[in-house]
Write a protein that holds these residues in place. Structure first.
Motif, PDB file in Angstrom:
ATOM      1  N   VAL A   1     -23.280 -41.141   9.048  1.00  0.00           N
ATOM      2  CA  VAL A   1     -23.459 -42.576   9.283  1.00  0.00           C
ATOM      3  C   VAL A   1     -24.122 -43.228   8.066  1.00  0.00           C
ATOM      4  CG1 VAL A   1     -24.598 -44.306  10.728  1.00  0.00           C
ATOM      5  CG2 VAL A   1     -23.529 -42.318  11.790  1.00  0.00           C
ATOM      6  N   SER A   2     -25.141 -42.587   7.526  1.00  0.00           N
ATOM      7  CA  SER A   2     -25.824 -43.126   6.344  1.00  0.00           C
ATOM      8  C   SER A   2     -24.910 -43.115   5.123  1.00  0.00           C
ATOM      9  CB  SER A   2     -27.089 -42.322   6.052  1.00  0.00           C
ATOM     10  OG  SER A   2     -27.998 -42.431   7.132  1.00  0.00           O
ATOM     11  N   GLN A   3     -24.039 -42.114   5.035  1.00  0.00           N
ATOM     12  CA  GLN A   3     -23.125 -42.020   3.890  1.00  0.00           C
ATOM     13  C   GLN A   3     -22.282 -43.282   3.733  1.00  0.00           C
ATOM     14  OE1 GLN A   3     -20.717 -38.415   3.701  1.00  0.00           O
ATOM     15  NE2 GLN A   3     -22.284 -37.360   4.881  1.00  0.00           N
ATOM     16  N   GLN A   4     -21.815 -43.834   4.839  1.00  0.00           N
ATOM     17  CA  GLN A   4     -20.959 -45.013   4.748  1.00  0.00           C
ATOM     18  C   GLN A   4     -21.685 -46.218   4.160  1.00  0.00           C
ATOM     19  OE1 GLN A   4     -19.521 -46.259   8.588  1.00  0.00           O
ATOM     20  NE2 GLN A   4     -21.541 -46.100   9.525  1.00  0.00           N
ATOM     21  N   TYR A   5     -23.009 -46.285   4.324  1.00  0.00           N
ATOM     22  CA  TYR A   5     -23.794 -47.380   3.765  1.00  0.00           C
ATOM     23  C   TYR A   5     -24.261 -47.092   2.336  1.00  0.00           C
ATOM     24  CZ  TYR A   5     -23.975 -49.041   8.552  1.00  0.00           C
ATOM     25  OH  TYR A   5     -23.635 -49.482   9.807  1.00  0.00           O
ATOM     26  N   MET A   6     -24.025 -45.862   1.869  1.00  0.00           N
ATOM     27  CA  MET A   6     -24.501 -45.462   0.542  1.00  0.00           C
ATOM     28  C   MET A   6     -23.377 -45.031  -0.396  1.00  0.00           C
ATOM     29  SD  MET A   6     -27.842 -43.247   1.643  1.00  0.00           S
ATOM     30  CE  MET A   6     -28.237 -42.854  -0.051  1.00  0.00           C
ATOM     31  N   GLU A   7     -22.145 -45.253  -0.019  1.00  0.00           N
ATOM     32  CA  GLU A   7     -21.001 -44.795  -0.818  1.00  0.00           C
ATOM     33  C   GLU A   7     -21.095 -45.335  -2.248  1.00  0.00           C
ATOM     34  OE1 GLU A   7     -18.063 -42.397  -1.626  1.00  0.00           O
ATOM     35  OE2 GLU A   7     -18.866 -42.530   0.388  1.00  0.00           O
TER      36      GLU A   7
ATOM     37  N   GLY B   1     -36.198 -29.061   7.188  1.00  0.00           N
ATOM     38  CA  GLY B   1     -36.024 -27.625   7.026  1.00  0.00           C
ATOM     39  C   GLY B   1     -34.592 -27.150   7.072  1.00  0.00           C
ATOM     40  N   GLY B   2     -33.664 -28.032   7.416  1.00  0.00           N
ATOM     41  CA  GLY B   2     -32.280 -27.603   7.516  1.00  0.00           C
ATOM     42  C   GLY B   2     -31.332 -28.783   7.487  1.00  0.00           C
ATOM     43  N   GLN B   3     -30.075 -28.454   7.581  1.00  0.00           N
ATOM     44  CA  GLN B   3     -29.040 -29.479   7.521  1.00  0.00           C
ATOM     45  C   GLN B   3     -28.147 -29.371   8.746  1.00  0.00           C
ATOM     46  OE1 GLN B   3     -27.482 -27.635   3.956  1.00  0.00           O
ATOM     47  NE2 GLN B   3     -25.486 -27.442   4.945  1.00  0.00           N
ATOM     48  N   ALA B   4     -27.501 -30.483   9.072  1.00  0.00           N
ATOM     49  CA  ALA B   4     -26.511 -30.479  10.149  1.00  0.00           C
ATOM     50  C   ALA B   4     -25.161 -30.089   9.560  1.00  0.00           C
ATOM     51  CB  ALA B   4     -26.433 -31.860  10.787  1.00  0.00           C
TER      52      ALA B   4
ATOM     53  N   VAL C   1     -32.357 -30.128  -3.275  1.00  0.00           N
ATOM     54  CA  VAL C   1     -31.331 -30.243  -2.244  1.00  0.00           C
ATOM     55  C   VAL C   1     -31.579 -31.547  -1.484  1.00  0.00           C
ATOM     56  CG1 VAL C   1     -30.278 -29.229  -0.202  1.00  0.00           C
ATOM     57  CG2 VAL C   1     -31.185 -27.739  -2.012  1.00  0.00           C
ATOM     58  N   VAL C   2     -30.553 -32.406  -1.447  1.00  0.00           N
ATOM     59  CA  VAL C   2     -30.608 -33.670  -0.722  1.00  0.00           C
ATOM     60  C   VAL C   2     -29.527 -33.625   0.348  1.00  0.00           C
ATOM     61  CG1 VAL C   2     -30.339 -36.174  -0.890  1.00  0.00           C
ATOM     62  CG2 VAL C   2     -31.417 -34.915  -2.766  1.00  0.00           C
ATOM     63  N   VAL C   3     -29.879 -34.014   1.578  1.00  0.00           N
ATOM     64  CA  VAL C   3     -28.897 -34.071   2.663  1.00  0.00           C
ATOM     65  C   VAL C   3     -28.821 -35.499   3.194  1.00  0.00           C
ATOM     66  CG1 VAL C   3     -29.065 -31.639   3.306  1.00  0.00           C
ATOM     67  CG2 VAL C   3     -30.597 -33.274   4.367  1.00  0.00           C
ATOM     68  N   ILE C   4     -27.590 -35.911   3.527  1.00  0.00           N
ATOM     69  CA  ILE C   4     -27.345 -37.266   4.020  1.00  0.00           C
ATOM     70  C   ILE C   4     -26.370 -37.178   5.188  1.00  0.00           C
ATOM     71  CG2 ILE C   4     -26.541 -39.591   3.430  1.00  0.00           C
ATOM     72  CD1 ILE C   4     -27.116 -38.827   0.459  1.00  0.00           C
ATOM     73  N   ASP C   5     -26.710 -37.800   6.312  1.00  0.00           N
ATOM     74  CA  ASP C   5     -25.849 -37.764   7.489  1.00  0.00           C
ATOM     75  C   ASP C   5     -24.627 -38.677   7.296  1.00  0.00           C
ATOM     76  OD1 ASP C   5     -26.308 -40.481   9.141  1.00  0.00           O
ATOM     77  OD2 ASP C   5     -28.182 -39.880   8.185  1.00  0.00           O
TER      78      ASP C   5
ATOM     79  N   VAL D   1     -24.266 -32.513   1.438  1.00  0.00           N
ATOM     80  CA  VAL D   1     -25.323 -31.760   0.762  1.00  0.00           C
ATOM     81  C   VAL D   1     -25.128 -31.909  -0.730  1.00  0.00           C
ATOM     82  CG1 VAL D   1     -26.372 -29.493   0.427  1.00  0.00           C
ATOM     83  CG2 VAL D   1     -25.425 -30.100   2.660  1.00  0.00           C
ATOM     84  N   ILE D   2     -26.171 -32.418  -1.400  1.00  0.00           N
ATOM     85  CA  ILE D   2     -26.140 -32.591  -2.850  1.00  0.00           C
ATOM     86  C   ILE D   2     -27.173 -31.642  -3.434  1.00  0.00           C
ATOM     87  CG2 ILE D   2     -26.416 -34.197  -4.769  1.00  0.00           C
ATOM     88  CD1 ILE D   2     -25.964 -36.472  -2.653  1.00  0.00           C
ATOM     89  N   GLN D   3     -26.734 -30.759  -4.322  1.00  0.00           N
ATOM     90  CA  GLN D   3     -27.643 -29.826  -4.988  1.00  0.00           C
ATOM     91  C   GLN D   3     -27.621 -30.106  -6.476  1.00  0.00           C
ATOM     92  OE1 GLN D   3     -27.115 -25.723  -3.866  1.00  0.00           O
ATOM     93  NE2 GLN D   3     -26.553 -26.279  -1.786  1.00  0.00           N
ATOM     94  N   ARG D   4     -28.813 -30.243  -7.047  1.00  0.00           N
ATOM     95  CA  ARG D   4     -28.903 -30.506  -8.482  1.00  0.00           C
ATOM     96  C   ARG D   4     -30.252 -30.033  -8.999  1.00  0.00           C
ATOM     97  NH1 ARG D   4     -27.020 -35.758 -11.809  1.00  0.00           N
ATOM     98  NH2 ARG D   4     -27.602 -34.917 -13.825  1.00  0.00           N
ATOM     99  N   ASN D   5     -30.235 -29.230 -10.030  1.00  0.00           N
ATOM    100  CA  ASN D   5     -31.445 -28.778 -10.724  1.00  0.00           C
ATOM    101  C   ASN D   5     -32.523 -28.255  -9.775  1.00  0.00           C
ATOM    102  OD1 ASN D   5     -30.070 -29.738 -12.941  1.00  0.00           O
ATOM    103  ND2 ASN D   5     -31.341 -31.537 -13.221  1.00  0.00           N
TER     104      ASN D   5
END
Length: 107
Positions: A67-73, A46-49, A61-65, A54-58
């Motif tokens: 710590v996870s970002q570093q594994y998904m760069e 329901g929300g973001q930290a 809304v996708v949110v990624i913390d 924050v990725i918004q497209r069409n």
């Protein structure tokens, strides 16, 4: 490098969250576990930290913390619908190996 969401994934996320008043965003995270060491997790939230990407497209809304970002760069979040089923698929250049199910990976 950034994390991207394909048009197919954005369309599917928007369809899923359109009826979710309490959880209108998709959180993608990386956790320890799975058969390859790390696994992706998908949750409706329901929300973001404050420090989320924050990725918004069409309409999605996708949110990624962080710590996870570093594994998904450099990763691409896609949605595939084929003979074995429909699912989100992450094409991750950081991953050195992944399992057959596509939800766990190693680096």
């Amino acid at each position: 490098m950034t994390i991207t969401v394909t048009d197919r994934a954005a369309t599917r996320i928007a369809e899923i969250t359109a009826t979710e008043t309490a959880a209108p965003m998709l959180r993608v995270s990386v956790e320890g576990g799975g058969c390859s060491g790390f696994q992706y997790k998908f949750d409706l939230v329901g929300g973001q930290a404050d420090d989320d990407l924050v990725i918004q497209r069409n309409g999605a809304v996708v949110v990624i913390d962080p710590v996870s970002q570093q594994y998904m760069e450099g990763a691409e979040i896609d949605f595939v619908d084929d003979l074995i089923g429909a699912s989100f698929k992450i094409n991750n250049p950081v991953a050195t190996a992944s399992c057959g199910c596509g939800t766990s990976f190693s680096i």
